[in-house]
Structures are given as structure tokens and as C-alpha cells.
Scaffold this motif. Sequence first.
Motif, PDB file in Angstrom:
ATOM      1  N   ARG A   1      -5.167   3.388  10.549  1.00 48.40           N
ATOM      2  CA  ARG A   1      -6.068   3.625   9.426  1.00 48.40           C
ATOM      3  C   ARG A   1      -5.389   3.244   8.116  1.00 48.40           C
ATOM      4  O   ARG A   1      -6.006   2.613   7.235  1.00 48.40           O
ATOM      5  CB  ARG A   1      -6.480   5.101   9.401  1.00 48.40           C
ATOM      6  CG  ARG A   1      -7.265   5.542   8.174  1.00 48.40           C
ATOM      7  CD  ARG A   1      -8.579   4.826   8.049  1.00 48.40           C
ATOM      8  NE  ARG A   1      -9.350   5.328   6.921  1.00 48.40           N
ATOM      9  CZ  ARG A   1     -10.370   4.693   6.375  1.00 48.40           C
ATOM     10  NH1 ARG A   1     -10.749   3.520   6.849  1.00 48.40           N
ATOM     11  NH2 ARG A   1     -11.023   5.229   5.355  1.00 48.40           N
TER      12      ARG A   1
ATOM     13  N   ALA B   1      -5.344  -0.472   7.814  1.00 48.35           N
ATOM     14  CA  ALA B   1      -6.669  -0.975   7.464  1.00 48.35           C
ATOM     15  C   ALA B   1      -6.944  -0.787   5.976  1.00 48.35           C
ATOM     16  O   ALA B   1      -7.496  -1.666   5.306  1.00 48.35           O
ATOM     17  CB  ALA B   1      -7.736  -0.272   8.297  1.00 48.35           C
ATOM     18  N   LEU B   2      -6.542   0.372   5.432  1.00 49.15           N
ATOM     19  CA  LEU B   2      -6.708   0.606   4.000  1.00 49.15           C
ATOM     20  C   LEU B   2      -5.862  -0.370   3.186  1.00 49.15           C
ATOM     21  O   LEU B   2      -6.292  -0.850   2.134  1.00 49.15           O
ATOM     22  CB  LEU B   2      -6.327   2.053   3.663  1.00 49.15           C
ATOM     23  CG  LEU B   2      -7.282   3.146   4.171  1.00 49.15           C
ATOM     24  CD1 LEU B   2      -6.672   4.527   3.947  1.00 49.15           C
ATOM     25  CD2 LEU B   2      -8.639   3.039   3.480  1.00 49.15           C
TER      26      LEU B   2
ATOM     27  N   ARG C   1      -7.542  -3.664   3.150  1.00 51.48           N
ATOM     28  CA  ARG C   1      -8.718  -3.622   2.288  1.00 51.48           C
ATOM     29  C   ARG C   1      -8.321  -3.720   0.818  1.00 51.48           C
ATOM     30  O   ARG C   1      -8.960  -4.447   0.048  1.00 51.48           O
ATOM     31  CB  ARG C   1      -9.504  -2.342   2.533  1.00 51.48           C
ATOM     32  CG  ARG C   1     -10.848  -2.313   1.787  1.00 51.48           C
ATOM     33  CD  ARG C   1     -11.596  -1.035   2.063  1.00 51.48           C
ATOM     34  NE  ARG C   1     -10.913   0.119   1.484  1.00 51.48           N
ATOM     35  CZ  ARG C   1     -11.313   1.388   1.644  1.00 51.48           C
ATOM     36  NH1 ARG C   1     -12.364   1.646   2.402  1.00 51.48           N
ATOM     37  NH2 ARG C   1     -10.659   2.373   1.073  1.00 51.48           N
ATOM     38  N   GLU C   2      -7.275  -3.005   0.430  1.00 45.70           N
ATOM     39  CA  GLU C   2      -6.848  -3.069  -0.969  1.00 45.70           C
ATOM     40  C   GLU C   2      -6.331  -4.464  -1.319  1.00 45.70           C
ATOM     41  O   GLU C   2      -6.560  -4.965  -2.426  1.00 45.70           O
ATOM     42  CB  GLU C   2      -5.770  -2.017  -1.237  1.00 45.70           C
ATOM     43  CG  GLU C   2      -6.305  -0.607  -1.284  1.00 45.70           C
ATOM     44  CD  GLU C   2      -5.548   0.264  -2.269  1.00 45.70           C
ATOM     45  OE1 GLU C   2      -4.596  -0.235  -2.895  1.00 45.70           O
ATOM     46  OE2 GLU C   2      -5.921   1.426  -2.412  1.00 45.70           O
TER      47      GLU C   2
ATOM     48  N   TYR D   1       0.836  -1.203   0.000  1.00 40.20           N
ATOM     49  CA  TYR D   1       0.000   0.000   0.000  1.00 40.20           C
ATOM     50  C   TYR D   1       0.873   1.255   0.000  1.00 40.20           C
ATOM     51  O   TYR D   1       0.653   2.193  -0.775  1.00 40.20           O
ATOM     52  CB  TYR D   1      -0.887  -0.052   1.241  1.00 40.20           C
ATOM     53  CG  TYR D   1      -1.747   1.169   1.486  1.00 40.20           C
ATOM     54  CD1 TYR D   1      -2.973   1.319   0.858  1.00 40.20           C
ATOM     55  CD2 TYR D   1      -1.342   2.147   2.392  1.00 40.20           C
ATOM     56  CE1 TYR D   1      -3.774   2.427   1.112  1.00 40.20           C
ATOM     57  CE2 TYR D   1      -2.135   3.254   2.654  1.00 40.20           C
ATOM     58  CZ  TYR D   1      -3.349   3.391   2.009  1.00 40.20           C
ATOM     59  OH  TYR D   1      -4.127   4.484   2.259  1.00 40.20           O
TER      60      TYR D   1
ATOM     61  N   ARG E   1     -10.209 -10.540  -4.139  1.00 45.04           N
ATOM     62  CA  ARG E   1     -11.618 -10.745  -4.453  1.00 45.04           C
ATOM     63  C   ARG E   1     -11.903 -10.603  -5.939  1.00 45.04           C
ATOM     64  O   ARG E   1     -12.641 -11.410  -6.519  1.00 45.04           O
ATOM     65  CB  ARG E   1     -12.467  -9.751  -3.663  1.00 45.04           C
ATOM     66  CG  ARG E   1     -13.958  -9.775  -4.002  1.00 45.04           C
ATOM     67  CD  ARG E   1     -14.698  -8.661  -3.289  1.00 45.04           C
ATOM     68  NE  ARG E   1     -14.116  -7.362  -3.539  1.00 45.04           N
ATOM     69  CZ  ARG E   1     -14.300  -6.659  -4.669  1.00 45.04           C
ATOM     70  NH1 ARG E   1     -15.049  -7.151  -5.646  1.00 45.04           N
ATOM     71  NH2 ARG E   1     -13.735  -5.471  -4.830  1.00 45.04           N
TER      72      ARG E   1
ATOM     73  N   ALA F   1      -7.303  -7.265   0.122  1.00 46.39           N
ATOM     74  CA  ALA F   1      -8.484  -8.128   0.038  1.00 46.39           C
ATOM     75  C   ALA F   1      -9.244  -7.885  -1.265  1.00 46.39           C
ATOM     76  O   ALA F   1      -9.747  -8.836  -1.891  1.00 46.39           O
ATOM     77  CB  ALA F   1      -9.393  -7.882   1.241  1.00 46.39           C
ATOM     78  N   ASP F   2      -9.309  -6.633  -1.700  1.00 44.96           N
ATOM     79  CA  ASP F   2      -9.976  -6.314  -2.960  1.00 44.96           C
ATOM     80  C   ASP F   2      -9.262  -6.975  -4.137  1.00 44.96           C
ATOM     81  O   ASP F   2      -9.901  -7.463  -5.076  1.00 44.96           O
ATOM     82  CB  ASP F   2     -10.036  -4.799  -3.168  1.00 44.96           C
ATOM     83  CG  ASP F   2     -11.075  -4.131  -2.268  1.00 44.96           C
ATOM     84  OD1 ASP F   2     -11.920  -4.852  -1.709  1.00 44.96           O
ATOM     85  OD2 ASP F   2     -11.008  -2.900  -2.120  1.00 44.96           O
TER      86      ASP F   2
END
Length: 474
Positions: free
Chosen positions: A227, A230-231, A234-235, A70, A241, A237-238
Motif C-alpha cells: 500500500r 502504491a501511494l 501515485r505521488e 515517499y 502530471r 505520478a501526480d
Amino acid sequence: MTTTTTTRLSRATIAGYAAGSVGTGGFGTLPGLVLLVYLTDALAVPAAVAGLIVTGAKVWDVLIDPFIGYGSDRDLARTGSRRRFMTVGALALPVLFALTFAAPAGAGPTAAAIWVLVAFLLAATAFSLFQVPYIALPAELDATYDGRTRLLAWRVAALAFAILLFGAGGPALRGGGDSTTGYLVMGVVSGVVIGAGMLVASRVAPRRPRGEAAAPATPPPSTTASRAWALAVRESADALRRSRPFRTLLVAFFLQAVATGLMLAGAAYVARYVLQDEAAVSYLFAALIAPALLCMPLWTRLARRDGKERGFVVATVLFAVAALGMIPLLWVPGAWVYVPTALAGVAYAGMQALPLAMLPDVIAHDARTHGEGRGGAFSGVWTAGETTGMALGAAVLSLVLGVTGYVSTRADEVATQPAAAVDGIALAFSVVPAVLVLLSLVPLVRYGLRKGDIDDTAPELPRDHPARTDRSRD
């Protein structure tokens, strides 16, 4: 934005990028080869605890690699290059790598275990700072399917050379026996070579005008570390997915990393207790890597003719056959083992070159369908999966050693190992890796990405892209 030029990369760029594999090969090989035996046979750390240390350091990678990916994407958006992260990792790693093998000679097993764990955690962090953006570079250096195959083929050739260099040279630097001084010399010299290779590769990272890289918006300065993490998660995991090719390729490569990590960690034990020849570990590596270097062009040609994924399947099956060919070590250990090892080397070249060439294809395909600037998210998850797989290989071996009654010792002590432990080492070097690589074929058949999905000149737009929406109204 991803490079769109169709011109061939210069030799300097290809060589510079390949130099990074001297670093990644060294860091991936030496700890996997000697860290477990350093803990059990030089520092008297019990096998089960030693396995937890090696695995724990790699679990740390799972936590930090998405965050580093990230951050690398954001740094690319801000500065136009991934160079900064790579350079910091290259400069820090030599010192931290040497400290990993610098546990005080008089320390007890508990203190020595804590020393190694902390130093190796820090070294793994420095390595990830380099490795995560390094893996993302091919999609930015070359825009074509075949061009990335050529770039990665040279990288894997350098990787094979590095594995041979460190696999054979590391034990030679250490010297005979399990002297802590020998391990320290190995750590210092190897750390310098590893850092040098990484530093050269960091210079290859392309520089672009600021603002040209199309990455997600950079978080404001007030964003907290939690934070940002967490971002990052999320990226990551995206990425998992939305990209089935990435998921299937990652699972296959993860299972193969467990298998190769198991064999890598077991090589020193096979040489010492099965073949009863300390020098055999260098011969095993020579038998593995020399064929890999010679056969690398053949895998590249096969990938161009039949596709990378088909070549990957062929390499995987061949490696399983070679591993099963080592089962007779249980009954008749001898020099014949170098024959199936050489066959494994032929397969290993394909098992490294082809998935590493497929990864930037996955990143490029995602950029076409969902927007650019997320290569770090993919490479972060990939690095976490690879390092975790390698660590689990060592953990499986430590579990086998513990169950079969392996006896840990301090430096200069000699212990007679029970027959069950010797048999366990032989099985962990043959049957278990074969089963793991055969299992990796299950997800691989669902990969589904082909050359036409990568080199199609008409970019595929996301479903919610305004241009696609306008077309649907016509």
C-alpha cells in the motif's frame, strides 16, 4: 515548511552540502566507467549479458526511488529532517560497493554475473537512500532562485572534482590490466571515500520542530508495504502530471544522462582499443573535468544574467558540437581527441549545474501552487530518471559491442578485437551522444519557468484553496 529566510547560507552549509557530491560523483562515475569492462574483460561475462546486469540494477532504482522519496517525505513530517535516510545509505554503501568488485576469482562467468548483480542491486539501494533526500534538500536550504544557483554551483564543482578524482584515481588504484585483486582494492578504497562524503552531507539536512513540515498525512502504522509503495507511485505520478516544468526538465536530463552514461562507459574501451593506451582513460577524464572546474563560475554568471534554462540550452549545443568533433577517431585516433574532450568539459559543467539548480526551483514552484512537503516525490522520480538514463547509456554501448563482434575475456587474457568493434566504440563515443543531447533540446524549449515564478513574494495559491475561493466571490 520550506525555508523562507533570505539570509545567505553559511560557508559550512554550502561546503557540507557540496561534500555529498564526492559520494554521488564517485558512485555515478566508477560503476559507469569500470563495471562493464570489469564484467567483460575480467570475469569473461558476454557483453550483452554484462549490459543487462548494469541496466537491471538501474531498473531496480526506478522501482525503489519513488518509494524512498515517499518515505523521505513522511520521515520529514515525523522527525523534521531527512537526515535519517541519508545516514543509513552513507553507512551501508561502502561495504556493498566493495562487494560489487569482490567476485571470487575462480567463479565462472554465470556465478560471477550473479554475484555482481546482487551486490550492485544492494549498493544501488543504499545509494538511493542517500541520493533521493539529498536532491530534495536545496529547496529546503534556500528559498531564493539565485541562492539555489549558488548552492548548486558549488555542489557541481565538487561533483566535477569527484569525477576527476574517481575517473583518474579509480583506474590507478586498479593498476594495469584486469586483475580481480586490483578491482577489489579499488572498490574498498573508493567505497570508503564515497561513504565519507555522503556522511558529511547528511549532517547538513536541516532539523525542524516536529509538525512544522507541511507534508501529506503520515500513513497509519498498519499500512502495508504494498500500500505504501502504491501511494509512493501515485505521488510520483501526480508530480509528473501537474508540473509541466518538471516533466520537460526530466526528459531533457534523462536523454543527456543516456549520452553521458554512454561516453562514460565507453571511455575505458576508447583508451584501450581506439587510442591503444591504457593510461589514456585518466587523461580523458583530466581533459574533461579540468575545464569544467575552471568554467563553473561562468555558467553561474550566465544563469544570473540570462536565466538558467537559456544557459542550459547553450551548454547542450556546445556539448553536441564537442561530441561531433570526435568523429575522426574512426580514421586518425590520436592525442588531438583531448581538445574536443576539453570543449565537452566546458559544456558538461553547465549541463550539470544548471538543471540541478532548476530542479529545486520546480519543487519550490510546486510547493507554492499545490502545498509543501512533496520534495521527496520529485527527487525520487528525478533520481530514477537519472540513474536509468546512465544505465541505458551502458546498455547502448553493450549492444554496440555485441553487434560488432566484441570478444570478452578473463583477467590476464588478451584478445584482438575486430575492426568493426573498434569502429563501433568510436561511433558510440561521438555520433550517438551528440544525437541524444540535441534531441534533449526538444522538451527543454517547453520548460517555461522563470525567476519571477520563483521569487515572487506573493505566494500563488491552489485553485481550490479557501482563500482563493473567497476572493472569487468578492
